[in-house]
Scaffold this active site. Structure first.
Site, PDB file in Angstrom:
ATOM      1  N   ASP A 139     -13.156  -3.082   4.624  1.00 25.93           N
ATOM      2  CA  ASP A 139     -13.504  -3.028   6.044  1.00 25.93           C
ATOM      3  C   ASP A 139     -14.856  -2.367   6.282  1.00 25.93           C
ATOM      4  O   ASP A 139     -15.583  -2.717   7.213  1.00 25.93           O
ATOM      5  CB  ASP A 139     -12.429  -2.271   6.825  1.00 25.93           C
ATOM      6  CG  ASP A 139     -11.192  -3.115   7.086  1.00 25.93           C
ATOM      7  OD1 ASP A 139     -11.158  -4.271   6.631  1.00 25.93           O
ATOM      8  OD2 ASP A 139     -10.252  -2.616   7.740  1.00 25.93           O
ATOM      9  N   SER A 193       0.698  -0.182  -0.495  1.00 25.00           N
ATOM     10  CA  SER A 193       0.725   1.093   0.225  1.00 25.00           C
ATOM     11  C   SER A 193      -0.628   1.801   0.154  1.00 25.00           C
ATOM     12  O   SER A 193      -1.628   1.273   0.622  1.00 25.00           O
ATOM     13  CB  SER A 193       1.848   1.960  -0.357  1.00 25.00           C
ATOM     14  OG  SER A 193       2.043   3.133   0.387  1.00 25.00           O
ATOM     15  N   LYS A 223       2.238  -3.708   2.218  1.00 25.74           N
ATOM     16  CA  LYS A 223       3.109  -2.624   2.723  1.00 25.74           C
ATOM     17  C   LYS A 223       2.284  -1.748   3.654  1.00 25.74           C
ATOM     18  O   LYS A 223       1.497  -0.914   3.217  1.00 25.74           O
ATOM     19  CB  LYS A 223       3.689  -1.786   1.592  1.00 25.74           C
ATOM     20  CG  LYS A 223       4.605  -0.659   2.086  1.00 25.74           C
ATOM     21  CD  LYS A 223       5.158   0.160   0.936  1.00 25.74           C
ATOM     22  CE  LYS A 223       6.087   1.257   1.437  1.00 25.74           C
ATOM     23  NZ  LYS A 223       5.370   2.317   2.175  1.00 25.74           N
TER      24      LYS A 223
END
Length: 558
Positions: free
Chosen positions: A306, A295, A320
């Site tokens: 990223d 999460s 998740k």
């Protein structure tokens, strides 16, 4: 705080939700089916309550109906009745009114399992193993931990009166403890693991955990020697999305898009950018992850990957990618419902399990390889969606044997440590303590008369293979080989105490250290032998390799 729920995305999503539904285009057929089914449900509830042969609880009927309604959606959508809201508040905010201690059942009594350092229970002198024999004049024999916990909690400023049998002396003493607002920090430990390498353990994304992390980072920086940071998100199950954004704000430029969420209604879609001025955008960072990182922990680790801002080391994360919000249902009850999926800066969603498309038997599966898509980081490195965050540097997961778990679950390790601490009451040295050969021999002797029902996973698998071979008429051909394999799989207690000595010794050491140095001491001790932390320190010391990973290394697809 009354019932003004401030968790997660509740405040963000609740405002205007009615307008979304009012403005949404709905077919007449859909409206009819919704109204029809609501009427059937109400009639069903009424008639079962009135006519069922035995008495039924309306509250239980509602909870069962809610469980049936939400049970096949996903594990995160659930009905929360009023009596469970306090637990939900604790889980989400990390705050409650109480004495600040974990408790556990031992025989007929509940005992102190771990007082939090500096909180009321600790300041009152409660120690691990102290037995709670009386609470507010009530004999506590036979009380379960849930009942004792409820009696220990209360409004900050009030007092709870106990009688406690001291572990060290066996004497029963009265203890009065003034309850406080207990705030469980999201950063249970931070410090240096090498001359210039800082370490921050981040355990969950409860309310204000970003403030805890900012404070820990400032303390490390104030030393003047911080040249690299290890951010440990292993086992971090996530929590509040906004806290993840605030943590990312410490390390990336202001105004950087770090996560977005998209759901059924475009009006509720949102994009989150860092708002505050960063603390340090250049500090080399290694983030530790494992299958327990989920999460919000995946938002932080995935966004840093990223943006090529940190190297991830460890195992693939949980996967998740779903966002929950909380909706009031009346009478202080709530619905926690999945309303969107989140997407990290490359545009990938890391949700691993496809709850929307179930198999014929009702089971769910992972996103198939054929649907996994490729994305590019800011530097052009290949990363993928469909199943958690894949680390840049993969390590083998650490497993605790079922044998060790059984010994711990039965309380044998704690019982042995009780005796050890009584024989050696002086605090151990966190940095140097290790269980000696003589100490482990004492533990082996202690275990001689203890009942341990255990069959290894290997032996269970072998039994299944033998049964399949029998069914398929291969047993005559491969039976002798299976017999030879079984001879090597010794599941007797004595053999397993030898086989699993290293991990059992580590667990015993942790329990001994916990008695005098709290959870922080246990973490310090574990870091000394943590192989992933050692790899992270080496990586942060190898500037060329660190930069090469962030500039050109693709992650594995699976």
């Amino acid at each position: 705080m009354g019932r003004k729920i401030r968790y997660g995305l509740v405040v963000l999503l609740a405002a205007g939700l009615a307008a979304v539904f009012a403005g949404a285009e709905r077919s007449e057929d859909s409206d009819f089916r919704l109204g029809r089914n609501m009427e059937i449900l109400m009639n069903l509830f009424r008639d079962v309550n009135l006519f069922y042969v035995d008495s039924v609880s309306p509250d239980r009927l509602l909870e069962d109906a809610a469980a049936g309604m939400t049970g096949k959606l996903d594990p995160y959508t659930e009905y929360i009745p009023e009596e469970e809201m306090d637990d939900f508040e604790i889980m989400t905010t990390g705050k409650y009114g109480g004495i600040g201690s974990l408790i556990r059942k031992k025989g007929d009594w509940v005992v102190i399992a771990q007082p939090y350092k500096g909180f009321p229970a600790d300041r009152a002198g409660l120690k691990i193993g102290d037995k709670i024999v009386e609470i507010e004049g009530q004999d506590a024999r036979g009380f379960d931990p849930a009942r004792v916990s409820a009696l220990l909690k209360g409004d900050p400023g009030t007092t709870v009166r106990l009688k406690v049998e001291r572990f060290a002396t066996g004497k029963v003493e009265p203890v009065s403890i003034r309850r406080e607002r207990i705030v469980i920090s999201g950063v249970p430990y931070h410090g240096f693991v090498a001359d210039s390498i800082g370490y921050i353990q981040h355990s969950d994304f409860t309310e204000d955990c970003s403030t805890d992390l900012r404070r820990a980072l400032a303390e490390l920086r104030s030393s003047g020697r911080l040249k690299g940071l290890i951010l440990d998100l292993r086992g971090n199950g996530g929590g509040i999305l906004q806290e993840a954004v605030k943590i990312l704000s410490l390390f990336v430029p202001k105004g950087t898009e770090v996560v977005s969420m998209r759901g059924k209604f475009e009006q509720l879609d949102a994009t989150f950018k860092t708002e505050g001025e960063p603390v340090d955008t250049e500090l080399p960072i290694v983030v530790l992850t494992d299958r327990g990182s989920a999460s919000a922990a995946e938002i932080v680790s995935g966004a840093l990957q990223d943006l090529d801002r940190a190297v991830l080391l460890g195992q693939r994360t949980f996967g998740k990618g779903l966002v929950q919000s909380t909706r009031p249902l009346g009478y202080n009850s709530y619905l926690k419902v999945t309303t969107a999926k989140y997407y990290i800066p490359t545009g990938r969603c890391i949700q691993a399990i496809d709850y929307a498309h179930r198999n014929e038997d009702g089971s769910v599966g992972y996103v198939p390889d054929s649907l996994i898509r490729e994305f590019r980081t800011r530097a052009g490195r290949k990363v993928y969606d469909g199943g958690g965050i894949m680390p840049d540097v993969r390590t083998e997961p650490r497993y605790v044997s079922r044998f060790a778990m059984i010994l711990y679950g039965k309380g044998y390790i704690e019982d042995f440590v009780d005796g050890y601490v009584k024989r050696h009451p002086e605090p151990v040295d966190v940095e140097r303590f290790a269980l000696s050969d003589a100490d482990y021999a004492d533990f082996t002797e202690f275990m001689k008369d203890k009942d341990v029902e255990f069959r290894s996973e290997s032996k269970l698998a072998l039994a299944q293979l033998r049964e399949k071979a029998k069914q398929e008429r291969y047993l005559d051909r491969i039976g002798p080989q299976l017999d030879e394999i079984e001879k090597g799989l010794r599941d007797d207690k004595e053999s397993n105490l030898k086989l699993y000595r290293k991990e059992l010794s580590q667990i015993i050491e942790d329990e001994i250290i916990l008695r005098s140095h709290y959870a922080q001491g246990v973490t310090r001790h574990k870091l000394l032998s943590d192989e992933e932390v050692k790899q992270a320190v080496e990586l942060l010391g190898d500037t060329a390799r660190y930069r090469d990973i962030l500039s050109s290394q693709d992650t594995a697809r699976k």
